[in-house]
Design an enzyme around this catalytic site. Structure first.
Site, PDB file in Angstrom:
ATOM      1  N   LYS A 125       0.764  -1.150  -0.256  1.00 10.61           N
ATOM      2  CA  LYS A 125      -0.022   0.030   0.140  1.00 10.61           C
ATOM      3  C   LYS A 125       0.600   1.114  -0.144  1.00 10.61           C
ATOM      4  O   LYS A 125       0.792   2.450  -0.819  1.00 10.61           O
ATOM      5  CB  LYS A 125      -1.015  -0.237   1.322  1.00 10.61           C
TER       6      LYS A 125
ATOM      7  N   LYS B 265      -5.060 -10.100  -7.093  1.00 10.33           N
ATOM      8  CA  LYS B 265      -6.479 -10.127  -6.476  1.00 10.33           C
ATOM      9  C   LYS B 265      -7.564  -9.302  -6.809  1.00 10.33           C
ATOM     10  O   LYS B 265      -7.200  -8.182  -7.181  1.00 10.33           O
ATOM     11  CB  LYS B 265      -5.850  -9.663  -4.975  1.00 10.33           C
TER      12      LYS B 265
ATOM     13  N   LYS C  90     -10.222  -3.588  -4.146  1.00 13.68           N
ATOM     14  CA  LYS C  90     -11.170  -2.030  -4.917  1.00 13.68           C
ATOM     15  C   LYS C  90     -10.221  -1.106  -5.508  1.00 13.68           C
ATOM     16  O   LYS C  90     -10.619   0.455  -6.030  1.00 13.68           O
ATOM     17  CB  LYS C  90     -11.339  -1.523  -3.840  1.00 13.68           C
TER      18      LYS C  90
HETATM   19  P1  TYM Z   1     -11.194  -5.504   4.068  1.00 17.33           P
HETATM   20  O1  TYM Z   1     -11.959  -4.428   3.696  1.00 17.33           O
HETATM   21  O2  TYM Z   1      -9.270  -4.730   2.603  1.00 17.33           O
HETATM   22  O3  TYM Z   1     -11.671  -6.618   3.000  1.00 17.33           O
HETATM   23  C1  TYM Z   1     -12.204  -6.729   4.265  1.00 17.33           C
HETATM   24  C2  TYM Z   1     -12.885  -8.718   4.645  1.00 17.33           C
HETATM   25  O4  TYM Z   1     -12.548  -9.464   2.345  1.00 17.33           O
HETATM   26  C3  TYM Z   1     -12.016 -10.145   2.273  1.00 17.33           C
HETATM   27  N1  TYM Z   1     -11.534 -10.129   1.256  1.00 17.33           N
HETATM   28  C4  TYM Z   1     -11.349 -10.851  -0.214  1.00 17.33           C
HETATM   29  N2  TYM Z   1     -11.848 -11.853   0.271  1.00 17.33           N
HETATM   30  C5  TYM Z   1     -11.139 -13.101  -0.768  1.00 17.33           C
HETATM   31  N3  TYM Z   1     -10.952 -12.286  -2.050  1.00 17.33           N
HETATM   32  C6  TYM Z   1     -10.108 -11.172  -2.904  1.00 17.33           C
HETATM   33  N4  TYM Z   1     -10.015 -10.514  -3.353  1.00 17.33           N
HETATM   34  C7  TYM Z   1     -10.561 -10.420  -1.812  1.00 17.33           C
HETATM   35  N5  TYM Z   1     -10.584  -8.925  -1.072  1.00 17.33           N
HETATM   36  C8  TYM Z   1     -10.631  -8.644   0.466  1.00 17.33           C
HETATM   37  C9  TYM Z   1     -10.584  -9.957   3.110  1.00 17.33           C
HETATM   38  O5  TYM Z   1      -9.459 -10.533   3.864  1.00 17.33           O
HETATM   39  C10 TYM Z   1     -11.381  -8.999   5.150  1.00 17.33           C
HETATM   40  O6  TYM Z   1     -11.702 -10.612   5.343  1.00 17.33           O
HETATM   41  N6  TYM Z   1      -7.589  -5.159   7.881  1.00 17.33           N
HETATM   42  C11 TYM Z   1      -9.124  -5.725   6.713  1.00 17.33           C
HETATM   43  C12 TYM Z   1     -10.257  -5.579   8.090  1.00 17.33           C
HETATM   44  C13 TYM Z   1     -10.303  -5.725   9.934  1.00 17.33           C
HETATM   45  C14 TYM Z   1     -10.012  -6.734  10.230  1.00 17.33           C
HETATM   46  C15 TYM Z   1     -10.255  -6.520  11.225  1.00 17.33           C
HETATM   47  C16 TYM Z   1     -10.381  -7.670  10.159  1.00 17.33           C
HETATM   48  C17 TYM Z   1      -9.809  -4.491  10.594  1.00 17.33           C
HETATM   49  N7  TYM Z   1      -9.546  -5.324  11.634  1.00 17.33           N
HETATM   50  C18 TYM Z   1      -9.684  -7.464  12.534  1.00 17.33           C
HETATM   51  C19 TYM Z   1     -10.800  -8.675  10.725  1.00 17.33           C
HETATM   52  C20 TYM Z   1     -10.976  -8.859  12.164  1.00 17.33           C
HETATM   53  C21 TYM Z   1      -9.399  -5.056   5.408  1.00 17.33           C
HETATM   54  O7  TYM Z   1      -8.327  -4.213   4.962  1.00 17.33           O
HETATM   55  O8  TYM Z   1     -10.230  -5.793   4.630  1.00 17.33           O
END
Ligand code: TYM
Length: 355
Positions: free
Chosen positions: A116, A210, A213
């Site tokens: 990032k 992947k 967004k």
């Molecule tokens: P974020 O907002 O990027 O994504 C949310 C969830 O979607 C999953 N994800 C995917 N799964 C499969 N294929 C993909 N291409 C894909 N893109 C995204 C992510 O793995 C995630 O589960 N750091 C986390 C948010 C967070 C969090 C937490 C998660 C903050 N605190 C505590 C669990 C526990 C994040 O950026 O997710």
């Protein structure tokens, strides 16, 4: 072996463009977790979102949109706790304590920061660097035992486990002296729940990248708010290879686009890749894409429509978030009181705030 009561926590960033990867890798699985006999907390992590600059008005809308996605997908805000992170101050409080537990070397290994921040590392926010520590605080403020996430969060979950372990070790005597030893330390060693056919949904334009967004091409992803025609057009345009589908999973090796479309189909239908290939092995992509369009539209179009209906009444969403925050704080506040005692802070005796 854990002495901790099962509790499920997960979070999603309100940074816009929720897509099929977020749905299949995370949100759909959050819904399934509700069948377990455990409290589930689902958090819109707005404090994580601002590690990259967000337009304030857009951010407010995106927080409500992620909440709407949770609800439209089937998360029941009475059974589960649905809230946004910034309404529960214990996340930031615990993150500070964890900043003093986590080691610089651990954070230096985080690949998501490197991705990032890109080449201009010196110009990245401190928050972006510290992001995984706040994530550990999100999870451990509730002493969560299980965290359903997509595969890209694996390294962050490992860091969470390292932080819990080090806190338990560094303060073992104080934990015992304050009567907080659960037989396995104060914090659980949280289990990541990563799995299913869509743990890593790939871009529709490039099966080695992947679905994300931030991809410049909107055709690389299916957004949860895309209408039926857009979903159909994106699936039809998805990159494929010239061969027919294999009839065995082994035949998907070295065919990332085929593997991705089969995985998406399987996850949407709640079956395995094997099942999909049993039905569609030998099919040409034109035919398989037809079936995938039908399945994707049937599942996603009503979800997107329900999201749009829900965001049109922000007051209902805001009330759900406020109620969720109150219930979340009722769990997190005693954890923070205990943490303060354990690390040696002097705190107010009886809590002034009723939670
Ligand atoms: P974020 O907002 O990027 O994504 C949310 C969830 O979607 C999953 N994800 C995917 N799964 C499969 N294929 C993909 N291409 C894909 N893109 C995204 C992510 O793995 C995630 O589960 N750091 C986390 C948010 C967070 C969090 C937490 C998660 C903050 N605190 C505590 C669990 C526990 C994040 O950026 O997710």
């Amino acid at each position: 072996m854990t002495a901790f009561k099962e509790l499920v926590f997960s979070g999603v960033q309100p940074t816009g463009n929720l897509h099929l990867g977020n749905y299949l890798g995370a949100i759909k699985r959050f819904v399934d977790m509700q069948a377990r006999d455990a409290q589930c907390l689902y958090c819109v992590v707005d404090m994580h979102a601002i590690t990259l600059w967000q337009d304030p008005a857009a951010l407010r809308g995106q927080i409500r949109e992620v909440t709407a996605a949770f609800l439209a997908a089937g998360i029941d805000p009475k059974r589960s706790i649905v809230f946004n992170q910034s309404q529960v101050p214990q996340h930031a409080e615990l993150a500070w304590v964890f900043n003093c537990v986590a080691r610089l070397g651990w954070l230096n290994r985080m690949t998501q920061f490197k991705d990032k921040a890109g080449k201009d590392r010196e110009n990245a926010s401190i928050g972006l660097y510290d992001y995984p520590v706040l994530m550990a605080a999100d999870i451990l403020a509730y002493r969560a035992t299980h965290v359903p996430v997509g595969e890209d969060q694996k390294q962050h979950l490992e860091l969470t486990r390292d932080i819990a372990q080090k806190f338990n070790n560094d303060f073992s005597e104080s934990i015992a002296a304050h009567g907080h030893d659960e037989g396995a330390g104060f914090f659980p060693i949280t289990e990541p729940l990563i799995g299913g056919p869509a743990a890593r949904v790939m871009s529709l334009r490039d099966g080695t990248k992947k679905m994300s967004k931030s991809d410049a091409s909107d055709n690389s992803r299916i957004n949860l708010t895309d209408d039926a025609d857009t979903i159909a057009a994106k699936v039809r345009k998805a990159k494929t290879d010239p061969d027919a589908l294999p009839s065995e999973v082994a035949g998907l090796a070295g065919r990332p686009e085929a593997d991705n479309l089969v995985g998406i189909f399987a996850a949407l239908k709640d079956v395995t890749r094997e099942d999909v290939l049993r039905d569609h092995g030998g099919a040409q992509f034109s035919a398989f894409k037809g079936a995938l369009v039908e399945l994707a539209v049937e599942t996603l179009a009503p979800l997107g429509a329900e999201m749009k209906r829900l965001v049109s009444d922000p007051s209902e969403i805001d009330a759900i978030l406020a109620d969720g925050a109150e219930r979340a704080e009722a769990i997190a506040a005693p954890t923070l009181d205990a943490v303060k005692d354990i690390v040696g802070f002097v705190r107010r005796g009886p809590r002034l705030r009723a939670v």
